[in-house]
Design a protein around this motif. Structure first.
Motif, short mmCIF file in Angstrom:
data_model
loop_
_atom_site.label_atom_id
_atom_site.label_comp_id
_atom_site.label_asym_id
_atom_site.label_seq_id
_atom_site.Cartn_x
_atom_site.Cartn_y
_atom_site.Cartn_z
N SER A 24 -8.27 -0.35 32.89
CA SER A 24 -9.10 0.73 32.36
C SER A 24 -10.46 0.20 31.91
O SER A 24 -11.48 0.88 32.06
CB SER A 24 -8.37 1.46 31.22
OG SER A 24 -8.33 0.66 30.06
N VAL A 28 -14.23 1.29 33.52
CA VAL A 28 -15.37 1.75 32.74
C VAL A 28 -16.62 0.95 33.13
O VAL A 28 -17.70 1.52 33.33
CB VAL A 28 -15.09 1.63 31.22
CG1 VAL A 28 -16.38 1.79 30.42
CG2 VAL A 28 -14.08 2.68 30.80
N THR A 46 -10.79 -5.57 26.69
CA THR A 46 -9.93 -4.40 26.57
C THR A 46 -8.47 -4.80 26.70
O THR A 46 -7.59 -4.30 25.98
CB THR A 46 -10.28 -3.37 27.66
OG1 THR A 46 -11.69 -3.14 27.65
CG2 THR A 46 -9.56 -2.06 27.43
N ASP A 98 -3.89 4.15 31.24
CA ASP A 98 -4.16 3.90 29.83
C ASP A 98 -2.93 4.23 29.00
O ASP A 98 -2.61 3.54 28.03
CB ASP A 98 -5.35 4.75 29.38
CG ASP A 98 -5.76 4.48 27.95
OD1 ASP A 98 -6.75 3.77 27.73
OD2 ASP A 98 -5.07 4.98 27.04
N GLY A 135 -8.17 0.68 23.67
CA GLY A 135 -9.01 1.77 24.14
C GLY A 135 -10.22 2.01 23.26
O GLY A 135 -11.30 2.34 23.76
N ARG A 138 -12.80 -0.72 24.07
CA ARG A 138 -13.41 -0.40 25.37
C ARG A 138 -14.46 0.71 25.22
O ARG A 138 -15.59 0.58 25.71
CB ARG A 138 -12.32 0.07 26.35
CG ARG A 138 -12.82 0.53 27.70
CD ARG A 138 -11.71 1.31 28.42
NE ARG A 138 -11.35 2.50 27.66
CZ ARG A 138 -10.12 3.01 27.59
NH1 ARG A 138 -9.13 2.45 28.24
NH2 ARG A 138 -9.87 4.09 26.85
N ASP A 139 -14.08 1.78 24.52
CA ASP A 139 -14.99 2.93 24.41
C ASP A 139 -16.18 2.62 23.53
O ASP A 139 -17.31 3.05 23.81
CB ASP A 139 -14.22 4.14 23.87
CG ASP A 139 -13.15 4.61 24.85
OD1 ASP A 139 -13.23 4.25 26.05
OD2 ASP A 139 -12.22 5.31 24.42
N ARG A 144 -18.98 5.12 24.67
CA ARG A 144 -18.41 6.39 25.09
C ARG A 144 -17.65 7.02 23.93
O ARG A 144 -17.18 6.33 23.04
CB ARG A 144 -17.41 6.17 26.23
CG ARG A 144 -17.95 5.37 27.37
CD ARG A 144 -16.99 5.35 28.54
NE ARG A 144 -15.60 5.35 28.15
CZ ARG A 144 -14.62 5.83 28.91
NH1 ARG A 144 -14.90 6.35 30.09
NH2 ARG A 144 -13.37 5.78 28.51
N SER A 146 -14.61 8.15 21.88
CA SER A 146 -13.31 7.48 21.89
C SER A 146 -12.21 8.36 22.47
O SER A 146 -12.13 9.55 22.19
CB SER A 146 -12.95 7.07 20.47
OG SER A 146 -11.64 6.57 20.45
N ILE A 147 -11.34 7.74 23.28
CA ILE A 147 -10.22 8.48 23.88
C ILE A 147 -9.27 8.99 22.79
O ILE A 147 -8.52 9.93 23.02
CB ILE A 147 -9.47 7.58 24.90
CG1 ILE A 147 -8.56 8.42 25.79
CG2 ILE A 147 -8.66 6.51 24.20
CD1 ILE A 147 -7.96 7.64 26.95
#
Lengths: 207, 207, 207
Positions: A24, A28, A46, A98, A135, A138-139, A144, A146-147
């Motif tokens: 994942s 990205v 990540t 994910d 996650g 990563r975000d 980005r 956040s998931i």
């Protein structure tokens, strides 16, 4: 030194968590049109983020410091993403993978914390944090949203897996089925939530 | 207790990394029109961030907890920025100084990890993470897009410095030249990349 | 093992910091229309974030790993927010409660660091970092601009509380009044700054 938990399967879970989060992360980086080195870096950070925070919280050295497989696995994942078109990896696919990392790490974080003598309730919390950190890192690095804020029961799935693991170990059920069952339960919930856009009722008292 | 690495030069590298990251943190606070206290806080957190994560990953106390120089250095840097116009510190200058912290910390993170018995490949990864964390913390707190996503070989330069250091120490070359040479190699690459907008080929299979 | 600091009051401070940061985390989740599980997660992570970073920096296990109260307190706070309309909790109220967590944790971080043998100046820095981390984590996960960048003397209030605590302990004044006094001093400053929009002069040499 705590009671040692069987290394092979737990190691396999760790590698699984690392690999899917690495995937994942690499995706990205691909979406952001980064170079291969940055993509490999995203895959690594990540991939190892969740397990590292788990180990720091427990107070033991990071699991990847002496492991011979973690780095190659992340590199292979990055190479795989580099040489394939991103349309092979749709956003939905990313969400599904994910979810594997999320629930596998939630179980692993809980199991490792319990093995090191943490009480069940804090161990569940550690499991949920462990599952979600990869996650978030990563975000955050990619800038980005956040998931975690996605509506389809993200934290809920981690909670189901972590508490399933804690309950099973509390009643001293056989470990391997508990780990697999708890991961599967959270995963089924999360996958169903993505597939049919299932959501828990959101907060709605805002008036 | 691991084999002790010579404190004076390594201490100087740590201070150098702290000072240049502190400078970049203070400049971000200046751009955001913050007060002096917030500026000093940014200088401190950005300055010590990379080294702190390195020490946590290795499993030793944070290097600035008992050091008499770190805090004063950050404070002096903040004072310097406070009393000068930001036009003295153009964005390009900030990128160039950030590169010094990036590569010095990448070398230092790798060298310290190897001194504490970490294998070469994970030590390189720790070096890259150490070098990049300061800038990530600075950008995340300020709500800016992360410098990691810049096209001009940011992570690549950290990787060159970290792996140069690991290779040199693996072959047991004299330490001081290895540290200086590895930092210089990554720095030259990053500076060249900024100066002539050099980029590695980005991911481009998106169709 | 360092000189033990009296657990009851320090434990009460820890719980207070946890509760108010948990409240601010739960309210952010409410604003973002999250589910109850995500809200509880926000309450937990925001609540324990500052104390966890403090403990990692000192090099001791996270304080909530063996505590029977932390998790229930965060859960109760999340339930409270879930069953009340957000208009009961105006943005200003959130700022005021956040200030309690900020200053209580700044004092607690400083006191615990000093108890573990950290010198006064780094101990103050640890206190400031401890106080501010909870809010940063909350804002980063929610993708909001960080409260640290607010003009009304946020970091300054943490600094006043942390250094007040360090000065009092340095002169060996009675601990309990020092803790309470230092928290109150920073809190008064922050509340006054919110109430009357007081600001320190911002950086203004940008020409």
């Amino acid at each position: 030194m705590p009671e040692l938990i069987p290394t092979p399967l737990l190691g396999a879970f760790d590698l699984l968590g690392v690999a899917v989060f690495a995937l994942s992360g690499a995706l990205v980086a691909a979406r952001e049109k980064q170079t291969f080195v940055t993509m490999a870096f995203f895959a690594l950070v990540t991939g190892v983020g969740g397990g590292t925070v788990r180990d720091l919280l427990i107070g033991i050295p990071a699991f990847w410091a002496r492991d011979p497989w973690i780095a190659p696995v992340c590199l292979i994942v990055a190479l795989l993403v580099w040489f394939t078109p991103t349309r092979w990896w749709e956003r939905k696919v990313l969400d599904y993978t994910d979810a594997v990392g999320l629930t596998a790490y939630a179980v692993l974080g809980t199991a490792k914390a319990i093995a090191y003598g943490i009480a069940p309730v804090p161990a569940v919390l550690m499991g949920v944090i462990t599952g979600t950190v990869g996650g978030v890192i990563r975000d955050v690095i990619a800038g980005r949203p956040s998931i975690l804020m996605r509506p389809e029961m993200y934290v809920t799935a981690a909670f189901v897996s972590a508490s399933g693991c804690a309950i099973g170990l509390y009643f001293d059920w056989p470990r391997v089925p508990v780990w697999i069952g708890a991961t599967a339960a959270g995963l089924a919930l999360r996958w169903a939530a993505i597939r049919w856009s299932l959501v828990l009722p959101p907060y709605s008292r805002n008036q």
